[in-house]
Motif scaffolding. Structure first.
Motif, PDB file in Angstrom:
ATOM      1  N   GLU A 211       0.846  -1.199   0.000  1.00 18.09           N
ATOM      2  CA  GLU A 211       0.000   0.000   0.000  1.00 18.09           C
ATOM      3  C   GLU A 211       0.874   1.239   0.000  1.00 18.09           C
ATOM      4  N   ASN A 212       0.491   2.212  -0.786  1.00 15.36           N
ATOM      5  CA  ASN A 212       1.256   3.462  -0.862  1.00 15.36           C
ATOM      6  C   ASN A 212       0.908   4.342   0.327  1.00 15.36           C
ATOM      7  N   LYS A 213       1.781   4.352   1.313  1.00 14.13           N
ATOM      8  CA  LYS A 213       1.505   5.106   2.533  1.00 14.13           C
ATOM      9  C   LYS A 213       1.452   6.607   2.296  1.00 14.13           C
ATOM     10  N   SER A 214       2.215   7.080   1.259  1.00  7.94           N
ATOM     11  CA  SER A 214       2.276   8.528   1.041  1.00  7.94           C
ATOM     12  C   SER A 214       0.960   9.105   0.558  1.00  7.94           C
ATOM     13  N   LYS A 215       0.064   8.234   0.069  1.00  6.60           N
ATOM     14  CA  LYS A 215      -1.210   8.725  -0.449  1.00  6.60           C
ATOM     15  C   LYS A 215      -2.369   8.348   0.480  1.00  6.60           C
ATOM     16  N   SER A 216      -2.087   8.143   1.758  1.00  2.28           N
ATOM     17  CA  SER A 216      -3.099   7.699   2.696  1.00  2.28           C
ATOM     18  C   SER A 216      -4.162   8.763   2.950  1.00  2.28           C
ATOM     19  N   LYS A 217      -3.831  10.011   2.738  1.00  2.84           N
ATOM     20  CA  LYS A 217      -4.814  11.063   2.953  1.00  2.84           C
ATOM     21  C   LYS A 217      -4.518  12.252   2.048  1.00  2.84           C
ATOM     22  N   ARG A 218      -5.547  13.015   1.791  1.00  3.98           N
ATOM     23  CA  ARG A 218      -5.372  14.206   0.969  1.00  3.98           C
ATOM     24  C   ARG A 218      -5.063  15.389   1.880  1.00  3.98           C
ATOM     25  N   ILE A 219      -4.030  16.123   1.528  1.00  3.89           N
ATOM     26  CA  ILE A 219      -3.645  17.297   2.299  1.00  3.89           C
ATOM     27  C   ILE A 219      -4.401  18.503   1.770  1.00  3.89           C
ATOM     28  N   MET A 220      -5.171  19.138   2.644  1.00  8.48           N
ATOM     29  CA  MET A 220      -5.932  20.318   2.233  1.00  8.48           C
ATOM     30  C   MET A 220      -5.139  21.572   2.593  1.00  8.48           C
ATOM     31  N   ALA A 221      -4.640  22.239   1.565  1.00 10.45           N
ATOM     32  CA  ALA A 221      -3.858  23.468   1.748  1.00 10.45           C
ATOM     33  C   ALA A 221      -3.790  24.188   0.414  1.00 10.45           C
ATOM     34  N   SER A 222      -3.725  25.507   0.458  1.00 11.43           N
ATOM     35  CA  SER A 222      -3.650  26.303  -0.773  1.00 11.43           C
ATOM     36  C   SER A 222      -2.269  26.176  -1.396  1.00 11.43           C
ATOM     37  N   PRO A 223      -2.129  26.472  -2.697  1.00  8.21           N
ATOM     38  CA  PRO A 223      -0.810  26.443  -3.329  1.00  8.21           C
ATOM     39  C   PRO A 223       0.204  27.324  -2.614  1.00  8.21           C
ATOM     40  N   TYR A 224      -0.237  28.496  -2.149  1.00  5.02           N
ATOM     41  CA  TYR A 224       0.697  29.400  -1.470  1.00  5.02           C
ATOM     42  C   TYR A 224       1.167  28.789  -0.147  1.00  5.02           C
ATOM     43  N   THR A 225       0.257  28.145   0.590  1.00  8.82           N
ATOM     44  CA  THR A 225       0.631  27.502   1.849  1.00  8.82           C
ATOM     45  C   THR A 225       1.635  26.383   1.598  1.00  8.82           C
ATOM     46  N   ARG A 226       1.388  25.596   0.551  1.00 10.07           N
ATOM     47  CA  ARG A 226       2.331  24.525   0.200  1.00 10.07           C
ATOM     48  C   ARG A 226       3.699  25.094  -0.161  1.00 10.07           C
ATOM     49  N   LYS A 227       3.687  26.229  -0.857  1.00  5.79           N
ATOM     50  CA  LYS A 227       4.939  26.863  -1.259  1.00  5.79           C
ATOM     51  C   LYS A 227       5.745  27.294  -0.039  1.00  5.79           C
ATOM     52  N   ILE A 228       5.072  27.887   0.958  1.00  2.00           N
ATOM     53  CA  ILE A 228       5.758  28.304   2.181  1.00  2.00           C
ATOM     54  C   ILE A 228       6.431  27.102   2.837  1.00  2.00           C
ATOM     55  N   ALA A 229       5.696  25.991   2.902  1.00  2.00           N
ATOM     56  CA  ALA A 229       6.233  24.784   3.533  1.00  2.00           C
ATOM     57  C   ALA A 229       7.450  24.261   2.774  1.00  2.00           C
ATOM     58  N   ARG A 230       7.330  24.166   1.434  1.00  2.00           N
ATOM     59  CA  ARG A 230       8.454  23.648   0.637  1.00  2.00           C
ATOM     60  C   ARG A 230       9.697  24.493   0.798  1.00  2.00           C
ATOM     61  N   GLU A 231       9.522  25.832   0.710  1.00  2.00           N
ATOM     62  CA  GLU A 231      10.674  26.728   0.752  1.00  2.00           C
ATOM     63  C   GLU A 231      11.353  26.746   2.114  1.00  2.00           C
ATOM     64  N   ASN A 232      10.646  26.269   3.145  1.00  2.00           N
ATOM     65  CA  ASN A 232      11.230  26.246   4.486  1.00  2.00           C
ATOM     66  C   ASN A 232      11.520  24.838   4.975  1.00  2.00           C
ATOM     67  N   GLY A 233      11.494  23.877   4.040  1.00  2.23           N
ATOM     68  CA  GLY A 233      11.851  22.509   4.395  1.00  2.23           C
ATOM     69  C   GLY A 233      10.884  21.838   5.347  1.00  2.23           C
ATOM     70  N   ILE A 234       9.606  22.193   5.276  1.00  3.95           N
ATOM     71  CA  ILE A 234       8.598  21.635   6.170  1.00  3.95           C
ATOM     72  C   ILE A 234       7.789  20.563   5.448  1.00  3.95           C
ATOM     73  N   ASN A 235       7.643  19.403   6.072  1.00  2.13           N
ATOM     74  CA  ASN A 235       6.798  18.340   5.532  1.00  2.13           C
ATOM     75  C   ASN A 235       5.350  18.663   5.902  1.00  2.13           C
ATOM     76  N   ILE A 236       4.606  19.133   4.932  1.00  8.26           N
ATOM     77  CA  ILE A 236       3.252  19.615   5.208  1.00  8.26           C
ATOM     78  C   ILE A 236       2.328  18.494   5.658  1.00  8.26           C
ATOM     79  N   GLU A 237       2.673  17.247   5.326  1.00  3.39           N
ATOM     80  CA  GLU A 237       1.831  16.124   5.720  1.00  3.39           C
ATOM     81  C   GLU A 237       1.869  15.884   7.230  1.00  3.39           C
ATOM     82  N   GLN A 238       2.874  16.428   7.903  1.00  7.01           N
ATOM     83  CA  GLN A 238       3.003  16.219   9.338  1.00  7.01           C
ATOM     84  C   GLN A 238       2.355  17.334  10.157  1.00  7.01           C
ATOM     85  N   ILE A 239       1.721  18.286   9.475  1.00  6.34           N
ATOM     86  CA  ILE A 239       1.092  19.414  10.166  1.00  6.34           C
ATOM     87  C   ILE A 239      -0.395  19.139  10.373  1.00  6.34           C
TER      88      ILE A 239
END
Length: 392
Positions: free
Chosen positions: A91-119
Protein backbone atom coordinates in the motif's frame (compact mmCIF):
# COMPACT_ATOMS: atom_id res chain seq x y z
CA UNK A 1 -4.78 5.69 -20.38
CA UNK A 2 -5.60 9.31 -19.51
CA UNK A 3 -3.36 12.15 -20.66
CA UNK A 4 -3.39 15.05 -18.20
CA UNK A 5 -2.67 18.19 -20.18
CA UNK A 6 -2.05 21.82 -19.25
CA UNK A 7 -5.34 23.54 -19.96
CA UNK A 8 -6.11 27.24 -20.19
CA UNK A 9 -6.76 28.28 -16.58
CA UNK A 10 -7.10 31.98 -17.36
CA UNK A 11 -7.86 34.37 -20.19
CA UNK A 12 -4.92 34.95 -22.49
CA UNK A 13 -2.79 32.24 -20.88
CA UNK A 14 -0.51 30.42 -23.32
CA UNK A 15 2.06 28.76 -21.06
CA UNK A 16 3.02 28.07 -17.44
CA UNK A 17 5.94 26.84 -15.35
CA UNK A 18 5.78 23.51 -13.54
CA UNK A 19 6.56 24.33 -9.90
CA UNK A 20 5.70 21.17 -7.96
CA UNK A 21 4.28 17.66 -8.29
CA UNK A 22 2.06 16.34 -5.51
CA UNK A 23 2.35 12.75 -6.75
CA UNK A 24 4.94 10.37 -8.18
CA UNK A 25 4.85 7.39 -10.54
CA UNK A 26 2.94 4.53 -8.94
CA UNK A 27 0.75 6.71 -6.72
CA UNK A 28 -2.99 6.17 -6.70
CA UNK A 29 -4.96 9.38 -7.21
CA UNK A 30 -8.61 10.24 -6.85
CA UNK A 31 -10.66 12.35 -9.25
CA UNK A 32 -10.27 16.10 -8.60
CA UNK A 33 -7.26 15.54 -6.32
CA UNK A 34 -4.44 18.08 -6.94
CA UNK A 35 -1.58 16.41 -8.80
CA UNK A 36 0.59 19.26 -10.08
CA UNK A 37 1.12 22.96 -9.32
CA UNK A 38 1.86 25.52 -12.04
CA UNK A 39 2.82 29.20 -12.10
CA UNK A 40 1.42 31.57 -14.73
CA UNK A 41 2.13 35.29 -15.11
CA UNK A 42 -0.83 36.00 -12.82
CA UNK A 43 -1.17 33.23 -10.27
CA UNK A 44 -0.24 29.85 -8.83
CA UNK A 45 -2.76 27.14 -9.68
CA UNK A 46 -3.29 23.44 -9.04
CA UNK A 47 -4.24 21.00 -11.79
CA UNK A 48 -6.50 18.19 -10.52
CA UNK A 49 -6.70 14.59 -11.69
CA UNK A 50 -9.54 14.25 -14.22
CA UNK A 51 -10.27 10.67 -13.05
CA UNK A 52 -9.20 8.22 -10.39
CA UNK A 53 -6.35 5.91 -11.28
CA UNK A 54 -2.62 5.19 -10.99
CA UNK A 55 0.15 7.54 -12.16
CA UNK A 56 2.00 5.70 -14.93
CA UNK A 57 4.31 8.44 -16.24
CA UNK A 58 5.29 12.03 -15.49
CA UNK A 59 6.16 13.54 -18.85
CA UNK A 60 7.63 16.94 -17.87
CA UNK A 61 9.95 18.03 -15.10
CA UNK A 62 9.78 20.57 -12.30
CA UNK A 63 10.92 23.99 -13.50
CA UNK A 64 9.97 23.41 -17.14
CA UNK A 65 7.94 25.99 -19.05
CA UNK A 66 5.23 24.29 -21.11
CA UNK A 67 2.53 25.47 -23.50
CA UNK A 68 -1.21 24.97 -23.13
CA UNK A 69 -2.08 21.54 -24.49
CA UNK A 70 1.19 19.90 -23.42
CA UNK A 71 0.85 16.50 -21.75
CA UNK A 72 2.00 16.69 -18.14
CA UNK A 73 1.21 13.23 -16.84
CA UNK A 74 -0.31 9.91 -17.87
CA UNK A 75 -2.75 8.16 -15.54
CA UNK A 76 -4.11 4.65 -15.94
CA UNK A 77 -7.87 4.73 -15.47
CA UNK A 78 -8.96 3.08 -12.22
CA UNK A 79 -11.40 0.89 -14.12
CA UNK A 80 -8.50 -0.76 -15.98
CA UNK A 81 -6.16 -1.11 -13.01
CA UNK A 82 -5.72 -4.72 -11.92
CA UNK A 83 -5.65 -4.92 -8.14
CA UNK A 84 -2.82 -7.18 -6.97
CA UNK A 85 -2.86 -9.22 -3.74
CA UNK A 86 -1.68 -7.20 -0.79
CA UNK A 87 1.48 -9.32 -0.46
CA UNK A 88 2.50 -8.40 -4.01
CA UNK A 89 1.61 -4.75 -4.06
CA UNK A 90 2.42 -2.76 -0.89
CA UNK A 91 0.00 0.00 0.00
CA UNK A 92 1.26 3.46 -0.86
CA UNK A 93 1.51 5.11 2.53
CA UNK A 94 2.28 8.53 1.04
CA UNK A 95 -1.21 8.72 -0.45
CA UNK A 96 -3.10 7.70 2.70
CA UNK A 97 -4.81 11.06 2.95
CA UNK A 98 -5.37 14.21 0.97
CA UNK A 99 -3.65 17.30 2.30
CA UNK A 100 -5.93 20.32 2.23
CA UNK A 101 -3.86 23.47 1.75
CA UNK A 102 -3.65 26.30 -0.77
CA UNK A 103 -0.81 26.44 -3.33
CA UNK A 104 0.70 29.40 -1.47
CA UNK A 105 0.63 27.50 1.85
CA UNK A 106 2.33 24.52 0.20
CA UNK A 107 4.94 26.86 -1.26
CA UNK A 108 5.76 28.30 2.18
CA UNK A 109 6.23 24.78 3.53
CA UNK A 110 8.45 23.65 0.64
CA UNK A 111 10.67 26.73 0.75
CA UNK A 112 11.23 26.25 4.49
CA UNK A 113 11.85 22.51 4.40
CA UNK A 114 8.60 21.63 6.17
CA UNK A 115 6.80 18.34 5.53
CA UNK A 116 3.25 19.62 5.21
CA UNK A 117 1.83 16.12 5.72
CA UNK A 118 3.00 16.22 9.34
CA UNK A 119 1.09 19.41 10.17
CA UNK A 120 -2.29 19.29 11.88
CA UNK A 121 -4.50 21.84 10.12
CA UNK A 122 -6.43 24.33 12.21
CA UNK A 123 -8.71 25.51 9.41
CA UNK A 124 -12.21 24.30 8.50
CA UNK A 125 -12.25 20.54 7.92
CA UNK A 126 -8.60 20.28 8.98
CA UNK A 127 -7.36 22.61 6.23
CA UNK A 128 -3.75 23.70 6.77
CA UNK A 129 -3.34 27.48 6.95
CA UNK A 130 -0.33 29.75 6.44
CA UNK A 131 -0.14 30.29 10.20
CA UNK A 132 -0.03 26.52 10.79
CA UNK A 133 3.09 26.35 8.62
CA UNK A 134 4.67 29.42 10.22
CA UNK A 135 4.08 27.90 13.67
CA UNK A 136 5.87 24.74 12.55
CA UNK A 137 8.76 26.83 11.22
CA UNK A 138 9.05 28.66 14.53
CA UNK A 139 8.99 25.42 16.51
CA UNK A 140 11.70 23.92 14.30
CA UNK A 141 13.99 26.94 14.58
CA UNK A 142 17.06 26.73 16.82
CA UNK A 143 19.72 29.24 17.87
CA UNK A 144 22.44 29.83 15.30
CA UNK A 145 25.97 29.54 16.67
CA UNK A 146 28.52 31.64 14.82
CA UNK A 147 32.16 30.68 15.22
CA UNK A 148 34.57 33.62 15.08
CA UNK A 149 38.15 33.41 13.91
CA UNK A 150 40.34 35.48 16.19
CA UNK A 151 43.87 36.49 15.16
CA UNK A 152 45.83 38.21 17.93
CA UNK A 153 43.49 41.00 19.15
CA UNK A 154 41.56 41.33 15.91
CA UNK A 155 38.40 39.45 15.00
CA UNK A 156 38.49 38.15 11.44
CA UNK A 157 35.27 37.31 9.65
CA UNK A 158 36.11 35.11 6.65
CA UNK A 159 34.27 36.12 3.47
CA UNK A 160 34.32 33.78 0.52
CA UNK A 161 33.81 35.26 -2.95
CA UNK A 162 30.79 33.87 -4.78
CA UNK A 163 28.43 34.70 -7.61
CA UNK A 164 24.67 34.35 -7.54
CA UNK A 165 22.35 33.33 -10.38
CA UNK A 166 18.75 34.51 -10.11
CA UNK A 167 16.44 32.14 -12.02
CA UNK A 168 14.52 33.88 -14.79
CA UNK A 169 11.37 31.78 -14.61
CA UNK A 170 7.98 31.62 -12.96
CA UNK A 171 6.18 34.92 -12.57
CA UNK A 172 9.32 36.96 -13.38
CA UNK A 173 9.62 35.26 -16.78
CA UNK A 174 5.91 35.57 -17.48
CA UNK A 175 5.97 39.27 -16.59
CA UNK A 176 8.91 39.75 -18.95
CA UNK A 177 7.03 38.16 -21.83
CA UNK A 178 3.91 40.23 -21.14
CA UNK A 179 5.91 43.48 -21.07
CA UNK A 180 7.74 42.57 -24.27
CA UNK A 181 4.46 41.76 -25.99
CA UNK A 182 3.03 45.11 -24.91
CA UNK A 183 6.01 47.16 -26.10
CA UNK A 184 6.27 45.34 -29.42
CA UNK A 185 2.53 45.57 -30.12
CA UNK A 186 1.62 49.02 -28.78
CA UNK A 187 3.21 52.31 -29.90
CA UNK A 188 3.52 53.86 -26.45
CA UNK A 189 3.31 57.56 -25.79
CA UNK A 190 3.62 59.05 -22.28
CA UNK A 191 2.81 62.51 -21.01
CA UNK A 192 3.26 63.98 -17.54
CA UNK A 193 1.14 66.21 -15.36
CA UNK A 194 1.30 67.81 -11.92
CA UNK A 195 -1.83 67.66 -9.76
CA UNK A 196 -2.66 69.56 -6.58
CA UNK A 197 -3.91 66.99 -4.05
CA UNK A 198 -4.15 69.35 -1.07
CA UNK A 199 -7.96 69.38 -0.90
CA UNK A 200 -8.11 65.61 -1.33
CA UNK A 201 -5.71 65.16 1.58
CA UNK A 202 -7.79 67.55 3.68
CA UNK A 203 -10.97 65.58 2.99
CA UNK A 204 -9.24 62.34 3.95
CA UNK A 205 -8.11 63.91 7.22
CA UNK A 206 -11.65 65.08 7.99
CA UNK A 207 -12.96 61.57 7.33
CA UNK A 208 -10.31 60.09 9.64
CA UNK A 209 -11.55 62.39 12.42
CA UNK A 210 -14.93 60.74 11.95
CA UNK A 211 -13.21 57.33 12.04
CA UNK A 212 -13.83 56.80 8.33
CA UNK A 213 -10.75 55.65 6.47
CA UNK A 214 -10.74 56.01 2.69
CA UNK A 215 -7.48 55.44 0.81
CA UNK A 216 -6.21 57.85 -1.83
CA UNK A 217 -6.45 55.02 -4.36
CA UNK A 218 -10.20 54.78 -3.76
CA UNK A 219 -10.56 58.46 -4.73
CA UNK A 220 -8.27 57.90 -7.73
CA UNK A 221 -10.34 54.94 -8.96
CA UNK A 222 -13.60 56.85 -8.66
CA UNK A 223 -12.18 59.90 -10.41
CA UNK A 224 -10.83 57.72 -13.22
CA UNK A 225 -14.20 56.01 -13.64
CA UNK A 226 -15.96 59.38 -13.87
CA UNK A 227 -13.36 60.54 -16.37
CA UNK A 228 -13.78 57.36 -18.44
CA UNK A 229 -17.47 58.24 -18.80
CA UNK A 230 -16.39 61.50 -20.44
CA UNK A 231 -13.64 59.84 -22.51
CA UNK A 232 -14.76 56.23 -23.19
CA UNK A 233 -12.04 55.81 -25.81
CA UNK A 234 -9.65 55.02 -22.94
CA UNK A 235 -11.86 52.14 -21.76
CA UNK A 236 -11.56 50.22 -24.98
CA UNK A 237 -9.88 47.36 -26.86
CA UNK A 238 -8.41 47.62 -30.35
CA UNK A 239 -9.56 44.72 -32.52
CA UNK A 240 -7.06 44.96 -35.38
CA UNK A 241 -8.31 41.84 -37.14
CA UNK A 242 -11.78 43.32 -37.60
CA UNK A 243 -10.48 46.90 -37.85
CA UNK A 244 -12.64 48.24 -35.01
CA UNK A 245 -12.12 49.91 -31.63
CA UNK A 246 -14.51 48.35 -29.14
CA UNK A 247 -15.71 50.72 -26.39
CA UNK A 248 -16.44 48.92 -23.13
CA UNK A 249 -19.33 49.93 -20.87
CA UNK A 250 -18.01 48.50 -17.61
CA UNK A 251 -15.01 49.92 -15.76
CA UNK A 252 -12.82 47.07 -14.46
CA UNK A 253 -9.77 48.86 -13.08
CA UNK A 254 -6.53 47.02 -12.37
CA UNK A 255 -4.24 48.01 -9.51
CA UNK A 256 -0.56 47.25 -10.16
CA UNK A 257 0.70 45.65 -6.94
CA UNK A 258 4.30 44.95 -5.97
CA UNK A 259 4.69 41.52 -4.35
CA UNK A 260 7.61 39.35 -3.29
CA UNK A 261 7.19 37.24 -6.43
CA UNK A 262 6.83 40.20 -8.77
CA UNK A 263 4.21 42.53 -10.19
CA UNK A 264 0.59 41.41 -10.22
CA UNK A 265 -2.56 43.35 -11.15
CA UNK A 266 -5.74 42.52 -9.20
CA UNK A 267 -8.89 43.97 -10.77
CA UNK A 268 -11.62 45.98 -9.05
CA UNK A 269 -14.73 45.25 -11.08
CA UNK A 270 -17.52 47.67 -11.97
CA UNK A 271 -15.99 50.73 -10.35
CA UNK A 272 -18.70 52.84 -11.99
CA UNK A 273 -21.29 51.20 -9.70
CA UNK A 274 -19.41 51.41 -6.38
CA UNK A 275 -18.99 54.13 -3.77
CA UNK A 276 -15.71 55.18 -2.14
CA UNK A 277 -16.15 53.00 0.93
CA UNK A 278 -16.85 49.91 -1.18
CA UNK A 279 -13.81 50.62 -3.35
CA UNK A 280 -11.56 51.08 -0.31
CA UNK A 281 -12.69 47.79 1.25
CA UNK A 282 -12.39 45.81 -1.97
CA UNK A 283 -8.93 47.17 -2.78
CA UNK A 284 -7.70 46.38 0.72
CA UNK A 285 -8.93 42.80 0.37
CA UNK A 286 -7.43 42.34 -3.11
CA UNK A 287 -4.08 43.80 -2.07
CA UNK A 288 -3.91 41.43 0.91
CA UNK A 289 -4.66 38.47 -1.36
CA UNK A 290 -2.04 39.64 -3.86
CA UNK A 291 0.68 39.83 -1.20
CA UNK A 292 -0.27 36.34 0.00
CA UNK A 293 -0.47 34.98 -3.58
CA UNK A 294 -4.08 33.92 -3.02
CA UNK A 295 -5.83 35.73 -5.88
CA UNK A 296 -8.19 33.71 -8.05
CA UNK A 297 -7.95 33.89 -11.84
CA UNK A 298 -11.20 35.92 -11.87
CA UNK A 299 -9.59 38.51 -9.60
CA UNK A 300 -6.68 39.16 -11.99
CA UNK A 301 -8.50 38.97 -15.32
CA UNK A 302 -10.65 41.25 -17.47
CA UNK A 303 -9.14 44.62 -16.60
CA UNK A 304 -10.01 47.56 -18.88
CA UNK A 305 -7.71 50.28 -17.45
CA UNK A 306 -4.80 50.09 -14.98
CA UNK A 307 -3.40 52.39 -12.30
CA UNK A 308 -0.01 52.20 -10.60
CA UNK A 309 0.53 54.15 -7.38
CA UNK A 310 4.28 54.19 -6.67
CA UNK A 311 4.11 57.39 -4.62
CA UNK A 312 4.11 55.64 -1.23
CA UNK A 313 7.43 54.00 -2.14
CA UNK A 314 9.05 57.46 -2.24
CA UNK A 315 11.61 58.91 -4.63
CA UNK A 316 9.67 58.52 -7.88
CA UNK A 317 8.83 61.80 -9.66
CA UNK A 318 7.98 60.31 -13.05
CA UNK A 319 8.09 57.20 -15.24
CA UNK A 320 7.14 55.80 -18.64
CA UNK A 321 4.86 52.94 -17.54
CA UNK A 322 4.18 50.02 -19.88
CA UNK A 323 0.52 49.52 -20.78
CA UNK A 324 -1.15 46.34 -19.54
CA UNK A 325 -1.93 44.83 -22.97
CA UNK A 326 -4.57 44.76 -24.49
CA UNK A 327 -5.73 47.85 -22.58
CA UNK A 328 -5.43 51.33 -24.09
CA UNK A 329 -3.87 53.29 -21.23
CA UNK A 330 -2.23 53.25 -17.81
CA UNK A 331 -2.08 56.08 -15.27
CA UNK A 332 0.78 56.12 -12.76
CA UNK A 333 0.85 58.22 -9.56
CA UNK A 334 4.18 59.38 -8.16
CA UNK A 335 5.67 61.17 -5.21
CA UNK A 336 3.62 63.85 -3.47
CA UNK A 337 5.52 66.73 -1.90
CA UNK A 338 4.78 70.17 -0.55
CA UNK A 339 5.78 73.00 -2.88
CA UNK A 340 5.37 76.79 -3.16
CA UNK A 341 2.65 77.49 -5.72
CA UNK A 342 1.30 80.75 -7.13
CA UNK A 343 -2.50 80.77 -6.77
CA UNK A 344 -5.10 82.70 -8.80
CA UNK A 345 -4.58 85.77 -6.62
CA UNK A 346 -0.84 85.73 -7.44
CA UNK A 347 -0.11 84.69 -3.87
CA UNK A 348 2.61 82.16 -3.04
CA UNK A 349 1.09 79.32 -1.02
CA UNK A 350 2.28 75.89 0.03
CA UNK A 351 0.38 73.06 -1.65
CA UNK A 352 0.76 69.26 -1.85
CA UNK A 353 1.63 68.42 -5.46
CA UNK A 354 1.63 64.97 -7.04
CA UNK A 355 3.20 64.00 -10.37
CA UNK A 356 1.36 61.62 -12.71
CA UNK A 357 2.48 59.77 -15.83
CA UNK A 358 0.00 58.60 -18.44
CA UNK A 359 0.96 56.08 -21.11
CA UNK A 360 -1.51 55.53 -23.93
CA UNK A 361 -1.81 53.57 -27.17
CA UNK A 362 -1.11 56.11 -29.92
CA UNK A 363 -2.94 53.92 -32.47
CA UNK A 364 -6.18 54.50 -30.58
CA UNK A 365 -5.75 57.92 -28.97
CA UNK A 366 -4.05 61.18 -29.93
CA UNK A 367 -1.99 63.26 -27.51
CA UNK A 368 -4.53 66.07 -27.26
CA UNK A 369 -7.25 63.66 -26.12
CA UNK A 370 -4.91 62.17 -23.52
CA UNK A 371 -4.17 65.65 -22.14
CA UNK A 372 -7.92 66.38 -21.93
CA UNK A 373 -8.35 63.12 -20.04
CA UNK A 374 -5.73 63.98 -17.39
CA UNK A 375 -7.07 67.56 -17.18
CA UNK A 376 -10.53 66.24 -16.34
CA UNK A 377 -9.09 63.76 -13.84
CA UNK A 378 -7.03 66.55 -12.24
CA UNK A 379 -10.13 68.73 -11.96
CA UNK A 380 -11.91 66.05 -9.94
CA UNK A 381 -8.93 65.38 -7.68
CA UNK A 382 -8.11 69.06 -7.11
CA UNK A 383 -11.78 69.85 -6.41
CA UNK A 384 -13.23 66.64 -4.89
CA UNK A 385 -16.67 68.26 -4.46
CA UNK A 386 -16.97 68.21 -8.27
CA UNK A 387 -17.21 64.43 -7.98
CA UNK A 388 -20.55 64.94 -6.23
CA UNK A 389 -21.90 66.81 -9.24
CA UNK A 390 -20.95 63.95 -11.56
CA UNK A 391 -22.33 61.31 -9.20
CA UNK A 392 -25.81 62.82 -9.28
Amino acid sequence: MIEVKLHDIGEGMTEADITHFFVKVGDRVKADEPIVEVQTDKMVAEIPAPKSGVVKEIVVGTGETISVGTTVMIIEDESTVVTQPSNQQPENKSKSKRIMASPYTRKIARENGINIEQIQGSGPGGRITDEDVYSQIRSNSSPIIVEELVTESKTVVPIKPYSTDIPFKGRRKQIGKKMQQSLITIPHCTHFEEIDVTELMNIREHLKEEEIKISANAFFLKAISLTLKEFPIFNAVLDEENEVIRLLDEHHLGIATDTEDGLIVPVVRNVEKKNLKQLHTEMKDLTKKALENKLSIQEVSGGTFTISNVGPLGGSIGATPIINYPEVALLSFHKTKKMPVVNKKDEIVVRSMMNVSMSFDHRVVDGATAVKFTNHFAKLIENPTFMLLELV
